[in-house]
Scaffold this active site. Structure first.
Site, short mmCIF file in Angstrom:
data_model
loop_
_atom_site.label_atom_id
_atom_site.label_comp_id
_atom_site.label_asym_id
_atom_site.label_seq_id
_atom_site.Cartn_x
_atom_site.Cartn_y
_atom_site.Cartn_z
N ARG A 1 0.82 -1.16 -0.09
CA ARG A 1 0.07 0.02 -0.01
C ARG A 1 0.70 1.24 -0.16
O ARG A 1 1.69 1.20 0.90
CB ARG A 1 -0.74 0.06 1.13
CG ARG A 1 -1.56 1.33 1.57
CD ARG A 1 -2.61 1.66 0.77
NE ARG A 1 -3.18 3.19 1.39
CZ ARG A 1 -4.15 3.73 0.39
NH1 ARG A 1 -4.45 3.31 -0.87
NH2 ARG A 1 -4.58 4.70 0.93
N LEU A 2 0.72 2.24 -0.96
CA LEU A 2 1.36 3.42 -0.93
C LEU A 2 0.29 4.48 -0.03
O LEU A 2 -0.79 4.72 -0.81
CB LEU A 2 1.57 4.02 -2.06
CG LEU A 2 2.51 3.59 -3.04
CD1 LEU A 2 2.97 2.13 -3.44
CD2 LEU A 2 3.00 4.25 -4.29
N CYS B 1 -1.25 11.62 6.40
CA CYS B 1 -2.38 12.56 6.61
C CYS B 1 -2.54 12.61 8.05
O CYS B 1 -3.13 11.80 8.77
CB CYS B 1 -3.66 11.87 6.09
SG CYS B 1 -5.20 12.76 6.28
N CYS C 1 -8.76 8.61 4.83
CA CYS C 1 -7.22 8.44 5.25
C CYS C 1 -6.99 7.39 6.13
O CYS C 1 -6.22 6.49 6.33
CB CYS C 1 -6.26 9.47 5.05
SG CYS C 1 -6.68 10.61 3.81
N THR D 1 -12.60 19.55 -3.07
CA THR D 1 -11.14 19.40 -2.80
C THR D 1 -10.29 19.82 -4.05
O THR D 1 -9.32 20.63 -3.85
CB THR D 1 -10.75 17.80 -2.61
OG1 THR D 1 -11.68 17.43 -1.75
CG2 THR D 1 -9.32 17.67 -2.36
N ASP E 1 -3.31 17.26 -7.73
CA ASP E 1 -2.53 16.18 -7.11
C ASP E 1 -1.08 16.76 -7.30
O ASP E 1 -0.68 16.45 -8.54
CB ASP E 1 -2.81 14.95 -7.55
CG ASP E 1 -2.31 13.95 -6.43
OD1 ASP E 1 -1.29 13.99 -5.87
OD2 ASP E 1 -3.14 12.86 -6.32
N ARG F 1 1.65 15.04 -5.69
CA ARG F 1 2.53 14.00 -5.12
C ARG F 1 3.35 13.44 -6.27
O ARG F 1 2.88 13.38 -7.40
CB ARG F 1 1.40 12.93 -4.54
CG ARG F 1 0.77 13.22 -3.28
CD ARG F 1 -0.22 12.30 -2.93
NE ARG F 1 -1.40 12.26 -3.53
CZ ARG F 1 -2.17 11.29 -3.41
NH1 ARG F 1 -2.45 10.52 -2.32
NH2 ARG F 1 -3.40 11.04 -4.05
N LYS G 1 -1.78 5.33 -9.26
CA LYS G 1 -0.69 4.62 -8.50
C LYS G 1 -0.44 3.27 -9.27
O LYS G 1 0.90 2.87 -9.43
CB LYS G 1 -1.23 4.15 -7.19
CG LYS G 1 -1.18 5.39 -6.23
CD LYS G 1 -1.61 5.05 -4.84
CE LYS G 1 -1.80 6.07 -4.03
NZ LYS G 1 -2.28 5.87 -2.36
#
Length: 363
Positions: free
Chosen positions: A218-219, A223, A236, A283, A295, A297, A323
């Site tokens: 899991r990535l 949070c 999260c 968001t 995003d 990231r 991902k």
């Protein structure tokens, strides 16, 4: 080895300079830019910037310019002329959408359409990488090296800065130790630090995963509000604990805890986004009003960690197709996508709908 800083180390120094309100010079030859972060700008520093030859401008992203109804002649950014009669507070209000209601009258805003904006673009990317609001006040200069020396400022060569900002810096192991957890007593925590001295990331190993088989992985992006405080605004915290529980039940797994709070914009900017959400923005809209993308990231970090731990294939616990695509692009085979369903509540139902409809999450 020379004791002089490498280009990458100069970039790390420049991030710190912007965060404490110091100027950074970007340029070489006869083209340069003196830049200060709008968020940490003070009145005296603005006065000193104005004393330099040239016309100051506030560079903001195209996303923020759209909110302010400012013309972005440079496409992804706008260079707003700095009026002679405004102070540091006006610059901060231009950068921070949290002040839009308190200070709605900022215009008319005049934006530059002549000249190159490449150095301003680099300055904005540098501010983003420092997790500051993406806005800088800057003056162009024809003597960047001499001016940097006069100011005692960090000077960055544009090509080196652009290359460093696009680079994924390799992660180096720092420490590891056994860590019994509520989810699984057979746990081990690994700490990794990028070679440029950036923020550390963690790998939580459950059991003894077989390096020759696809590992349940899991990535998980950090949070603080969800993982630590149990916030009901997101999913999260439940995802974190559900992933650890699934790995414990499976007998082995790896959870990569990536310090990319708020989809990569940092906790302070995430709280700014939350404030905007309280005004009715979702968001994605809140991120855009702040000047960020949906995003920010960098999921390459997760693939790097897995490879350094000896894994080449995963059963990836995620609802985010980005991902999966990133893992495959980075050479880590995804043998299976394992859905991670945690339910919803009245506080996060809209948030989850936006993740599904705007960000493509498979919920």
């Amino acid at each position: 080895m020379s004791l002089l800083p490498t280009p990458s180390e100069l970039v790390a120094r420049a991030r710190s300079d912007l965060r404490v309100g110091l100027p950074v010079v970007i340029g070489d030859g006869a083209e340069g830019l003196v830049a200060l972060a709008a968020e940490t700008l003070t009145g005296p520093r603005l006065d000193a910037l104005r004393a330099l030859p040239g016309r100051p401008a506030v560079a903001i992203t195209g996303r923020r310019a759209e909110t302010l109804k400012a013309r972005a002649y440079d496409g992804d950014l706008a260079r707003v002329r700095l009026p002679a009669d405004v102070g540091a507070g006006w610059v901060r209000a231009l950068a921070d959408p949290g002040l839009d209601l308190a200070e709605p009258m900022k215009g008319p805003l005049v934006t530059e359409r002549e000249g190159a904006a490449g150095l301003h673009r680099l300055a904005l990317l540098l501010a983003k990488s420092a997790q500051l609001l993406p806005a800088v006040v800057a003056v162009e200069t024809e003597r960047p090296a001499a001016l940097a020396a006069d100011l005692g400022a960090t000077r960055l060569a544009p090509a080196a800065l652009a290359a460093d900002l696009a680079l994924h810096h390799p992660l180096l192991p720092v420490a590891a130790a056994r860590l019994p957890m509520a989810a699984a007593e057979a746990g081990r925590l690994h700490i990794f630090r990028p070679e440029n001295g950036g923020v550390e990331h963690y790998a939580i190993e459950i059991g003894r995963p077989d390096r020759t088989a696809p590992v349940l992985a899991r990535l998980h992006s950090a949070c603080f509000t969800g993982d630590v405080l149990g916030s009901l605004k997101c999913d999260c915290g439940p995802q974190l604990h559900a992933a650890l529980a699934a790995m414990a039940q499976d007998g082995a797994g790896v959870l990569l805890y990536l310090n990319q709070e708020g989809r990569g914009i940092g906790l302070a900017n995430k709280m700014r986004a939350y404030s905007l959400q309280d005004q009715g923005f979702d968001t994605v809209e809140a991120n855009h009003r702040l000047g960020f993308e949906d995003d920010e990231r960098d999921f390459r970090i997760g693939a790097d960690l897995l490879r350094r731990m000896g894994f080449s294939a995963v059963r990836l616990m995620t609802n985010n197709p980005r991902k999966v695509a990133m893992m495959e692009a980075e050479g880590v085979a995804v043998a299976e996508r394992v859905p991670l369903v945690t339910g919803s509540n009245r506080h996060n139902a809209h948030y989850l709908a936006v993740k599904r409809d705007k960000s493509g999450h498979m919920l």
